[in-house]
Scaffold this active site. Structure first.
Site, short mmCIF file in Angstrom:
data_model
loop_
_atom_site.label_atom_id
_atom_site.label_comp_id
_atom_site.label_asym_id
_atom_site.label_seq_id
_atom_site.Cartn_x
_atom_site.Cartn_y
_atom_site.Cartn_z
NE ARG A 259 -2.00 -2.20 3.22
CZ ARG A 259 -2.45 -2.62 4.38
NH1 ARG A 259 -3.59 -2.16 5.09
NH2 ARG A 259 -1.73 -3.40 5.19
CG ASN B 235 -4.17 -6.70 17.76
OD1 ASN B 235 -3.27 -6.41 18.59
ND2 ASN B 235 -3.80 -7.33 16.69
CD GLU C 9 -6.64 -8.93 11.63
OE1 GLU C 9 -6.30 -7.88 10.93
OE2 GLU C 9 -6.23 -9.06 12.69
C1 UD1 Z 1 -1.96 -6.49 11.90
C2 UD1 Z 1 -2.98 -7.17 12.90
C3 UD1 Z 1 -4.16 -6.39 13.09
C4 UD1 Z 1 -3.59 -5.09 13.78
C5 UD1 Z 1 -2.55 -4.50 13.06
C6 UD1 Z 1 -2.13 -3.21 13.79
C7 UD1 Z 1 -2.54 -9.46 11.82
C8 UD1 Z 1 -3.43 -10.74 11.05
N1 UD1 Z 1 -3.43 -8.38 11.79
O1 UD1 Z 1 -2.64 -5.91 10.54
O2 UD1 Z 1 -4.95 -7.07 13.93
O3 UD1 Z 1 -4.69 -4.31 14.14
O4 UD1 Z 1 -1.55 -5.11 12.62
O5 UD1 Z 1 -1.11 -2.71 13.19
O6 UD1 Z 1 -1.53 -9.76 12.45
N2 UD1 Z 1 4.64 -9.12 8.24
C9 UD1 Z 1 5.74 -9.83 8.07
N3 UD1 Z 1 5.47 -11.14 7.53
C10 UD1 Z 1 4.27 -11.21 7.06
C11 UD1 Z 1 3.09 -10.56 7.32
C12 UD1 Z 1 3.68 -9.21 7.96
O7 UD1 Z 1 6.92 -9.87 8.64
O8 UD1 Z 1 4.13 -12.52 6.42
C13 UD1 Z 1 4.99 -7.76 8.93
C14 UD1 Z 1 4.46 -6.55 8.15
O9 UD1 Z 1 6.13 -6.22 7.45
C15 UD1 Z 1 4.20 -5.67 9.24
C16 UD1 Z 1 3.68 -6.32 10.38
O10 UD1 Z 1 4.02 -7.69 10.23
O11 UD1 Z 1 5.38 -5.02 9.79
C17 UD1 Z 1 2.11 -6.43 10.30
O12 UD1 Z 1 1.72 -6.82 9.00
P1 UD1 Z 1 0.62 -5.84 8.24
O13 UD1 Z 1 0.41 -6.71 6.67
O14 UD1 Z 1 0.86 -4.68 8.11
O15 UD1 Z 1 -0.55 -6.28 9.23
P2 UD1 Z 1 -2.01 -5.42 9.43
O16 UD1 Z 1 -2.76 -5.44 8.10
O17 UD1 Z 1 -1.64 -3.99 9.74
CA CA Z 2 0.27 -2.69 9.55
#
Ligand code: UD1
Ligand code: CA
Length: 449
Positions: free
Chosen positions: A15, A169, A154
């Site tokens: 995004r 969260n 979510e």
């Molecule tokens: C996530 C949470 C959501 C919370 C939000 C707050 C989950 C499923 N959801 O959503 O409940 O309200 O954060 O910010 O966790 N990442 C990895 N590997 C992956 C996927 C993600 O390292 O396979 C890292 C991303 O780089 C990021 C973090 O994890 O730093 C969060 O991932 P992101 O996709 O931004 O989750 P949100 O949709 O924000």
């Molecule tokens: Ca995030």
């Protein structure tokens, strides 16, 4: 009890629509990840484990030496991200703290409180929650009457009632380590085909264990960055935090909303900062200075009681009681000793101006060394570059350089040397001598005044 920290930073950050990895986008001159690293480093004696994946090379290069790395080859979700840290951390600590590199405002104090809350809690996990009317796409936290968390839903999967929940969260968690490493193996695949860290809540509830929620004291800390709109919001919040700290420490900011102070800058008491001033990098400012308006200062050391008005200072040293501007430019290696006056439209590069020297109008000094109390007349230029080499100019104490003098380097002007207006100086000028003309020639010896 020992703590280890995991920073999730493998996601693509789609995004952001950028070829730069999301976590390397800067906030006040530092990549977002820098803030997470700094906060995590204060809660554990061991380096944080950063989970890298998307553009791992670039992220690693930035964090090298400040972190250990776990590679998540495929981004299969937040639980899968933490799972990658298992080989480094399993059996290494009682408490595992998990945070995200896209949450730069989470403070060290918050991470401390979260770890403490978990260590005082008999259950397997404590999660950070925030109350807010703008859910920003965060997971909603479903609680029971006792205040214990039942589930995280979510946004995409939430019912209308769940969407109305104001408890969010934040995405930062403290786990009892042994439980975490076991439960991670049991996280089911989501309908979207990912392993969500949020599924751990339901696993705990199913295990009959209590999940504790810790509410963020300052909801601003929960600003997560998914888009460049969020990036601007996070940067503004970080700016407010830093500016507030300096105001409370005795610095006047005439307009904090247009004052940009990077996190490693230091400022002395009773300094006044006018609007649209940028203090960057490792800049340090003494006491009772007046900076701005419209001033940009990067990696520069400034003493006490200096005035810098509408000017650009980069990698320079400025001693006490110096005034600069408007429209001065100090470049790398400029060193202005105590009491120097540098008026409008001056540029100084890799040069030393001795105490009390003055350069009032339209001058360029490059690769020059000036003694004390030298007067640099309007329009004076060091012709320091001959097309191949940068050549030095040395000017002795109390020398007086006439207006519009061209100093064709290499050149030495002795103490009390003088040049006439418009002189093009190609040969050294001895002490107590006046040189004039084009090219300038010495016309007279005089007694020391
Ligand atoms: C996530 C949470 C959501 C919370 C939000 C707050 C989950 C499923 N959801 O959503 O409940 O309200 O954060 O910010 O966790 N990442 C990895 N590997 C992956 C996927 C993600 O390292 O396979 C890292 C991303 O780089 C990021 C973090 O994890 O730093 C969060 O991932 P992101 O996709 O931004 O989750 P949100 O949709 O924000
Ligand atoms: Ca995030």
């Amino acid at each position: 009890m020992s703590i280890q920290t995991v920073i999730m930073a493998a996601g693509q950050g789609t995004r952001m629509r950028s070829s730069t990895p999301k976590v390397l986008h800067p906030i006040l001159g530092k990549p977002m990840l820098w803030y997470s690293l700094r906060a995590a480093q204060t809660v554990s004696d061991d380096l944080p484990v950063v989970v890298v994946g998307h553009q791992a090379g670039q992220v690693r290069r930035f964090a090298e030496g400040q972190a250990r790395f776990a590679v998540q080859e495929q981004q299969l979700g937040t639980a899968h991200a933490v799972e990658q840290a298992r080989p480094l951390l399993e059996g290494q600590a009682e408490t595992i703290l998990v945070t995200s590199a896209d949450m730069p405002l989470i403070s060290a104090e918050t991470l401390h409180s979260l770890a403490e809350a978990q260590q005082a809690h008999p259950g397997p996990m404590t999660m950070l929650v925030a109350e807010s009317d703008s859910p920003r796409g965060f997971g909603r936290v479903v609680r029971d009457d006792g205040g214990f968390v039942r589930a995280i839903v979510e946004e995409a999967d939430a019912t209308p009632e769940e969407l109305a929940i104001r408890l969010l969260n934040v995405g930062v968690y403290a786990f009892e380590a042994a439980w975490l490493w076991d439960a991670l193996r049991r996280v089911p695949l989501s309908p979207k085909g990912e392993y969500y860290i949020t599924a751990l809540v339901e696993l705990a509830v199913r295990d009959g264990l209590n999940v504790q929620a810790l509410t963020l004291a300052n909801p601003e800390e929960s600003i997560g960055v998914n888009t460049r709109v969020h990036l601007a919001e996070a940067a503004a919040a970080m700016r407010r935090r830093i500016n507030t700290r300096w105001m409370l420490a005795g610095v006047t900011l005439l307009d904090p909303a247009t004052t940009y102070i990077e996190p490693e800058v230091a400022i002395g008491r009773d300094t006044i900062v006018w609007p649209n001033t940028h203090l960057r990098g490792g800049t340090t400012i003494g006491q009772e200075c007046e900076l701005g308006p419209n001033t940009y200062i990067l990696d520069t050391q400034i003493g006490n009681r200096c005035k810098v008005f509408a000017s650009v200072l980069e990698r320079a040293i400025v001693e006490d009681d110096v005034d600069i501007g408007p429209f001065g430019h100090l470049r790398k290696g400029a060193h202005l000793a105590r009491g120097v006056h540098m008026g409008n439209f001056g540029e100084v590069k890799n040069s030393y101006l001795g105490p009390g020297s003055k350069m009032g109008h339209f001058s360029y000094l490059g690769d020059a060394t000036l003694g004390a109390n030298v007067n640099v007349g309007a329009g004076t230029i060091t012709c320091n570059y001959d097309g191949e080499r940068k050549n030095p100019t040395r000017i002795g104490d109390n020398a007086f350089i006439g207006s519009d003098t061209m100093l064709v380097a290499p050149l030495v002007l002795g103490e009390n040397a003088r040049t006439g207006a418009g002189a093009v100086v190609t040969k050294d000028v001895p002490s107590n001598s006046l040189a004039v003309g084009m090219p300038a020639r010495v016309i007279r010896k005089f007694e020391k005044p």
